[in-house]
Design a protein around this motif. Structure first.
Motif, PDB file in Angstrom:
ATOM      1  N   ALA A  10      19.512 -15.528 -48.993  1.00 19.02           N
ATOM      2  CA  ALA A  10      18.724 -15.468 -50.229  1.00 19.02           C
ATOM      3  C   ALA A  10      18.536 -14.020 -50.677  1.00 19.02           C
ATOM      4  CB  ALA A  10      17.371 -16.139 -50.029  1.00 19.02           C
ATOM      5  N   PHE A  11      18.262 -13.115 -49.736  1.00 21.46           N
ATOM      6  CA  PHE A  11      18.089 -11.711 -50.087  1.00 21.46           C
ATOM      7  C   PHE A  11      19.377 -11.152 -50.684  1.00 21.46           C
ATOM      8  CE2 PHE A  11      18.183  -7.135 -48.969  1.00 21.46           C
ATOM      9  CZ  PHE A  11      17.140  -6.722 -49.789  1.00 21.46           C
ATOM     10  N   ARG A  12      20.496 -11.435 -50.052  1.00 19.92           N
ATOM     11  CA  ARG A  12      21.793 -10.956 -50.553  1.00 19.92           C
ATOM     12  C   ARG A  12      22.056 -11.488 -51.960  1.00 19.92           C
ATOM     13  NH1 ARG A  12      26.053  -9.527 -52.533  1.00 19.92           N
ATOM     14  NH2 ARG A  12      27.945  -8.931 -51.456  1.00 19.92           N
ATOM     15  N   GLU A  13      21.744 -12.769 -52.174  1.00 21.69           N
ATOM     16  CA  GLU A  13      21.932 -13.380 -53.490  1.00 21.69           C
ATOM     17  C   GLU A  13      21.045 -12.695 -54.526  1.00 21.69           C
ATOM     18  OE1 GLU A  13      21.463 -17.741 -55.710  1.00 21.69           O
ATOM     19  OE2 GLU A  13      20.896 -17.541 -53.596  1.00 21.69           O
ATOM     20  N   PHE A  19      21.532  -6.482 -59.210  1.00 21.96           N
ATOM     21  CA  PHE A  19      22.466  -5.400 -59.520  1.00 21.96           C
ATOM     22  C   PHE A  19      23.415  -5.772 -60.658  1.00 21.96           C
ATOM     23  CE2 PHE A  19      22.486  -2.017 -56.061  1.00 21.96           C
ATOM     24  CZ  PHE A  19      21.130  -2.185 -55.805  1.00 21.96           C
ATOM     25  N   HIS A  20      23.723  -7.051 -60.799  1.00 23.29           N
ATOM     26  CA  HIS A  20      24.559  -7.479 -61.926  1.00 23.29           C
ATOM     27  C   HIS A  20      23.779  -7.424 -63.247  1.00 23.29           C
ATOM     28  CE1 HIS A  20      27.549  -8.864 -59.018  1.00 23.29           C
ATOM     29  NE2 HIS A  20      28.385  -8.920 -60.045  1.00 23.29           N
ATOM     30  N   ASP A  43      30.038  -3.859 -55.741  1.00 21.63           N
ATOM     31  CA  ASP A  43      29.919  -4.783 -54.609  1.00 21.63           C
ATOM     32  C   ASP A  43      29.616  -4.039 -53.316  1.00 21.63           C
ATOM     33  OD1 ASP A  43      30.445  -6.772 -56.444  1.00 21.63           O
ATOM     34  OD2 ASP A  43      32.555  -6.967 -55.884  1.00 21.63           O
ATOM     35  N   TRP A  44      30.250  -2.883 -53.140  1.00 23.28           N
ATOM     36  CA  TRP A  44      29.968  -2.042 -51.970  1.00 23.28           C
ATOM     37  C   TRP A  44      28.521  -1.568 -52.008  1.00 23.28           C
ATOM     38  CZ3 TRP A  44      28.420   3.056 -52.444  1.00 23.28           C
ATOM     39  CH2 TRP A  44      28.241   3.741 -51.244  1.00 23.28           C
ATOM     40  N   PHE A  45      28.037  -1.189 -53.197  1.00 25.54           N
ATOM     41  CA  PHE A  45      26.665  -0.740 -53.405  1.00 25.54           C
ATOM     42  C   PHE A  45      25.688  -1.842 -52.988  1.00 25.54           C
ATOM     43  CE2 PHE A  45      23.863   1.311 -57.005  1.00 25.54           C
ATOM     44  CZ  PHE A  45      22.987   1.821 -56.059  1.00 25.54           C
ATOM     45  N   ILE A  46      25.971  -3.070 -53.395  1.00 24.64           N
ATOM     46  CA  ILE A  46      25.126  -4.211 -53.025  1.00 24.64           C
ATOM     47  C   ILE A  46      25.098  -4.361 -51.508  1.00 24.64           C
ATOM     48  CG2 ILE A  46      24.957  -6.749 -53.117  1.00 24.64           C
ATOM     49  CD1 ILE A  46      26.130  -6.504 -56.026  1.00 24.64           C
ATOM     50  N   ASP A  47      26.276  -4.330 -50.884  1.00 19.72           N
ATOM     51  CA  ASP A  47      26.354  -4.447 -49.422  1.00 19.72           C
ATOM     52  C   ASP A  47      25.587  -3.326 -48.725  1.00 19.72           C
ATOM     53  OD1 ASP A  47      27.920  -6.729 -49.647  1.00 19.72           O
ATOM     54  OD2 ASP A  47      29.813  -5.630 -49.426  1.00 19.72           O
ATOM     55  N   THR A  48      25.686  -2.117 -49.270  1.00 23.60           N
ATOM     56  CA  THR A  48      25.009  -0.959 -48.687  1.00 23.60           C
ATOM     57  C   THR A  48      23.499  -1.143 -48.723  1.00 23.60           C
ATOM     58  OG1 THR A  48      26.816   0.502 -49.333  1.00 23.60           O
ATOM     59  CG2 THR A  48      24.696   1.545 -48.896  1.00 23.60           C
ATOM     60  N   ASP A  51      22.491  -3.861 -46.233  1.00 16.69           N
ATOM     61  CA  ASP A  51      22.544  -3.295 -44.884  1.00 16.69           C
ATOM     62  C   ASP A  51      21.366  -2.356 -44.623  1.00 16.69           C
ATOM     63  OD1 ASP A  51      24.879  -4.700 -44.432  1.00 16.69           O
ATOM     64  OD2 ASP A  51      26.197  -2.952 -44.709  1.00 16.69           O
ATOM     65  N   TYR A  52      21.007  -1.554 -45.627  1.00 14.34           N
ATOM     66  CA  TYR A  52      19.881  -0.623 -45.490  1.00 14.34           C
ATOM     67  C   TYR A  52      18.596  -1.383 -45.173  1.00 14.34           C
ATOM     68  CZ  TYR A  52      16.467   2.984 -46.782  1.00 14.34           C
ATOM     69  OH  TYR A  52      15.416   3.875 -46.781  1.00 14.34           O
ATOM     70  N   PHE A  53      18.362  -2.479 -45.898  1.00 19.12           N
ATOM     71  CA  PHE A  53      17.170  -3.281 -45.637  1.00 19.12           C
ATOM     72  C   PHE A  53      17.268  -3.982 -44.287  1.00 19.12           C
ATOM     73  CE2 PHE A  53      16.066  -2.647 -50.044  1.00 19.12           C
ATOM     74  CZ  PHE A  53      14.688  -2.752 -50.063  1.00 19.12           C
ATOM     75  N   THR A  54      18.446  -4.453 -43.927  1.00 19.91           N
ATOM     76  CA  THR A  54      18.628  -5.123 -42.645  1.00 19.91           C
ATOM     77  C   THR A  54      18.329  -4.172 -41.487  1.00 19.91           C
ATOM     78  OG1 THR A  54      20.309  -6.571 -43.613  1.00 19.91           O
ATOM     79  CG2 THR A  54      20.268  -6.395 -41.214  1.00 19.91           C
ATOM     80  N   GLU A  55      18.782  -2.932 -41.601  1.00 15.26           N
ATOM     81  CA  GLU A  55      18.579  -1.946 -40.534  1.00 15.26           C
ATOM     82  C   GLU A  55      17.144  -1.431 -40.468  1.00 15.26           C
ATOM     83  OE1 GLU A  55      21.457   1.114 -41.271  1.00 15.26           O
ATOM     84  OE2 GLU A  55      23.129  -0.279 -41.028  1.00 15.26           O
ATOM     85  N   ASN A  56      16.477  -1.289 -41.612  1.00 18.90           N
ATOM     86  CA  ASN A  56      15.155  -0.664 -41.648  1.00 18.90           C
ATOM     87  C   ASN A  56      14.002  -1.645 -41.768  1.00 18.90           C
ATOM     88  OD1 ASN A  56      15.877   2.267 -41.628  1.00 18.90           O
ATOM     89  ND2 ASN A  56      17.075   1.584 -43.388  1.00 18.90           N
ATOM     90  N   GLY A  57      14.310  -2.893 -42.065  1.00 11.75           N
ATOM     91  CA  GLY A  57      13.269  -3.905 -42.150  1.00 11.75           C
ATOM     92  C   GLY A  57      12.164  -3.545 -43.111  1.00 11.75           C
TER      93      GLY A  57
END
Length: 182
Positions: A10-13, A19-20, A43-48, A51-57
């Motif tokens: 859901a967060f990724r979506e 971003f779109h 798309d890379w920006f979205i993934d980045t 990932d930033y939120f996943t790593e830093n919570g």
């Protein structure tokens, strides 16, 4: 490989929809300001960011997040943001993450609905005799040229109207401008 948690999906979506709909990023991608692979860079920006939120919570510093948004927009798309949209996007990202970690998806649903409304409006506004199948274009610009305005407190979106700056004369008094139509 394990399936990602529904909150992560859901967060990724939500980040994808956000971003779109971000006007500055949309213009950069549509105009290929980041080169012919601008869509891939988005798309890379979205993934980045995901990932930033996943790593830093929950330990995200809003100012660091704004700096990352500014830096990527500048480095990858040659855009120097001066509209403050990075602050708006950072705030929504933070609230989106918090909501998704709690298993709530109101912001995601709002972003999805706004994207569908915009997509539908583009399809219905394509002139008679034109093929409406090019509906993957989205136009989420609001009146201030910033990102889509999502009121995360109420789960609805409303464009903000800015008042024109007052005219101050040399004595420091404000000049009253008539709004009468001619």
């Amino acid at each position: 490989m394990a399936q990602p948690h529904p909150n992560q999906v859901a967060f990724r979506e939500g980040v994808d929809y956000l971003f779109h709909s971000w006007t500055a990023l949309k213009l950069a991608v549509d105009g290929e300001w980041g080169g012919h692979d601008s869509a891939s860079k988005r798309d890379w920006f979205i993934d980045t960011i995901v990932d930033y939120f996943t790593e830093n919570g929950k330990n995200i510093d809003p100012f660091d997040l704004e700096d990352i948004l500014l830096q990527v927009m500048n480095d990858e798309f040659s855009i120097l943001l001066e509209d403050g949209s990075e602050q708006h996007i950072a705030k929504i990202l933070d609230q989106l993450f918090l909501e998704c970690t709690q298993g709530r998806y109101d912001i995601v649903q709002t972003l999805r609905a706004d994207a569908q409304k915009t997509s539908g409006a583009i399809k219905s506004s394509s002139g008679a005799g034109e093929d409406a199948s090019s509906g993957d274009e989205e136009s989420d610009e609001d009146e201030d040229g910033g990102a889509m305005d999502v009121d995360v407190g109420e789960g609805s979106s409303k464009p903000k109207k800015e008042k024109p700056e007052p005219e101050i004369d040399e004595d420091g008094f404000e000049t009253v401008v008539s709004r009468r139509r001619r």
